[in-house]
Design a protein around this motif. Structure first.
Motif, PDB file in Angstrom:
ATOM      1  N   PRO A  39       0.774  -0.997  -0.066  1.00 28.30           N
ATOM      2  CA  PRO A  39       0.411  -0.053   0.127  1.00 28.30           C
ATOM      3  C   PRO A  39       1.343   1.604  -0.339  1.00 28.30           C
ATOM      4  N   VAL A  40       0.340   1.890  -0.782  1.00 32.84           N
ATOM      5  CA  VAL A  40       0.821   3.743  -0.873  1.00 32.84           C
ATOM      6  C   VAL A  40      -0.418   4.713   0.194  1.00 32.84           C
ATOM      7  N   SER A  41       0.557   5.555   0.687  1.00 29.92           N
ATOM      8  CA  SER A  41      -0.610   6.904   1.419  1.00 29.92           C
ATOM      9  C   SER A  41      -1.531   7.947  -0.030  1.00 29.92           C
ATOM     10  N   ASP A  42      -1.966   8.499   0.446  1.00 28.65           N
ATOM     11  CA  ASP A  42      -2.831   8.744  -0.282  1.00 28.65           C
ATOM     12  C   ASP A  42      -1.740  10.192  -1.397  1.00 28.65           C
ATOM     13  N   ARG A  43      -0.900  10.997  -0.538  1.00 29.41           N
ATOM     14  CA  ARG A  43      -0.777  11.031  -0.703  1.00 29.41           C
ATOM     15  C   ARG A  43       0.336  11.130  -2.265  1.00 29.41           C
ATOM     16  N   GLN A  44       0.590  10.157  -2.104  1.00 29.27           N
ATOM     17  CA  GLN A  44       1.554   8.916  -2.850  1.00 29.27           C
ATOM     18  C   GLN A  44       0.446   8.965  -4.337  1.00 29.27           C
ATOM     19  N   VAL A  45      -0.805   9.055  -4.241  1.00 26.16           N
ATOM     20  CA  VAL A  45      -1.840   8.231  -4.544  1.00 26.16           C
ATOM     21  C   VAL A  45      -2.252   9.441  -6.042  1.00 26.16           C
ATOM     22  N   LEU A  46      -1.986  11.022  -5.278  1.00 24.81           N
ATOM     23  CA  LEU A  46      -1.615  12.237  -5.747  1.00 24.81           C
ATOM     24  C   LEU A  46      -0.904  12.725  -6.748  1.00 24.81           C
ATOM     25  N   ILE A  47       0.191  12.464  -6.129  1.00 27.49           N
ATOM     26  CA  ILE A  47       1.537  13.004  -6.659  1.00 27.49           C
ATOM     27  C   ILE A  47       2.127  11.792  -7.729  1.00 27.49           C
ATOM     28  N   ARG A  48       0.917  10.447  -7.962  1.00 29.58           N
ATOM     29  CA  ARG A  48       0.679   9.787  -9.398  1.00 29.58           C
ATOM     30  C   ARG A  48       0.431  10.277  -9.862  1.00 29.58           C
ATOM     31  N   LEU A  49      -0.466  10.869 -10.257  1.00 33.34           N
ATOM     32  CA  LEU A  49      -1.869  11.429 -10.981  1.00 33.34           C
ATOM     33  C   LEU A  49      -1.620  12.386 -11.488  1.00 33.34           C
ATOM     34  N   GLN A  50      -0.363  13.585 -10.545  1.00 30.06           N
ATOM     35  CA  GLN A  50      -0.161  14.437 -11.361  1.00 30.06           C
ATOM     36  C   GLN A  50       1.323  14.410 -11.669  1.00 30.06           C
ATOM     37  N   ASN A  51       2.221  13.164 -11.584  1.00 33.38           N
ATOM     38  CA  ASN A  51       3.052  12.293 -12.742  1.00 33.38           C
ATOM     39  C   ASN A  51       2.882  12.107 -13.888  1.00 33.38           C
TER      40      ASN A  51
END
Length: 271
Positions: free
Chosen positions: A180-192
């Protein structure tokens, strides 16, 4: 909300702990930062409906069935198979109207609904295709928000991992594939994702904005500033690129070599 106000929201989110990270509000601020000339109410209504629909189903369905039926069935959220490269597929305001998007954008809504109902769901940074992990009485299960929230069996996870180029010994490690990853990393993946697509199109303005959002969401990471610098250099804004490279060096001495070389190249162009 203006673009400046959106940056303030993202900066505040960047200072929170992972446990307190405001996923939906930060995703909404990202969408406003990209295009502020849109109403926010439809997206907020969609988010509230996601929580309400899921809560209503949990009394009579298993968690994995309830979240799929609520998000994909009731709200009609699904993957965009036909126009995958459409920039709207990474925008949560557009999602309220189109009801389709990239796996990671859909995942944001699944996670928001799960948080509202205290369901143990997290993002999985799976290579090439974002997935979700839900904890059940039978152990963790992988869900694919792009395909109506259906369960992804371990054998299919392994096949996907091999197709993504992972080695067979790593592809056999389900614990690693479903980490699992954090919600922060989920949103950063979207920006990537947004940055990569904008870079391919040489849309340096959009690329800069997405990289800046990453920098705000994770203020201790030097890497977004390297991308900000590249995007500014693409626009010919060399002084701004130099500032971003300096910021990267300050944040992480490990980036000093790469940033120093890039700074020298930009400095020579300025002269």
């Amino acid at each position: 909300m203006t673009r400046d106000e959106a940056e303030q929201v993202l900066a505040q989110a960047g200072q929170t702990t992972d446990e307190a990270f405001p996923l939906f509000e930060a995703a909404l601020a990202c969408a406003v930062h990209e295009d502020p000339e849109r109403p926010l109410e439809p997206a907020r209504e969609m988010a509230a409906a996601a929580v309400a629909r899921l809560a209503g189903r949990l009394d009579r369905e298993s968690p994995e069935e309830a979240i799929a039926e609520a998000l994909a069935g009731d709200l009609r959220l699904n993957g965009d198979f036909l126009t995958y490269e459409d920039p709207d597929n990474a925008d949560i305001i557009a999602l309220a109207d189109r009801r389709k998007g990239l796996p990671v954008l859909l995942g944001v809504m699944y996670l928001h609904a799960a948080r509202g109902c205290q369901l143990p769901v997290n993002g999985v940074d799976f290579p090439g295709h974002f997935l979700l992990r839900i904890e059940t009485g039978e152990g963790p299960m992988a869900l694919d928000p792009f395909s109506e929230g259906r369960i992804v069996l371990p054998s299919e996870l392994q096949r996907r991992a091999l197709r993504a180029g992972l080695t067979p010994d790593y592809a056999d490690r389900l614990d690693a594939l479903m980490a699992p990853v954090s919600d922060r990393q989920v949103l950063i993946r979207l920006q990537n994702n947004i940055f990569a697509r904008a870079q391919q199109r040489a849309d340096w303005v959009r690329a800069e904005r997405s990289a800046l959002r990453r920098a705000l969401l994770d203020p201790h990471d030097h890497r977004p500033w390297l991308d900000v610098a590249a995007a500014r250099e693409g626009q010919g804004a060399l002084a701004g690129a130099l500032q971003a490279l300096t910021r990267a060096q300050i944040l992480d001495g490990g980036a000093a070599t790469a940033a120093r070389a890039a700074r020298e190249r930009v400095r020579l162009r300025l002269n």
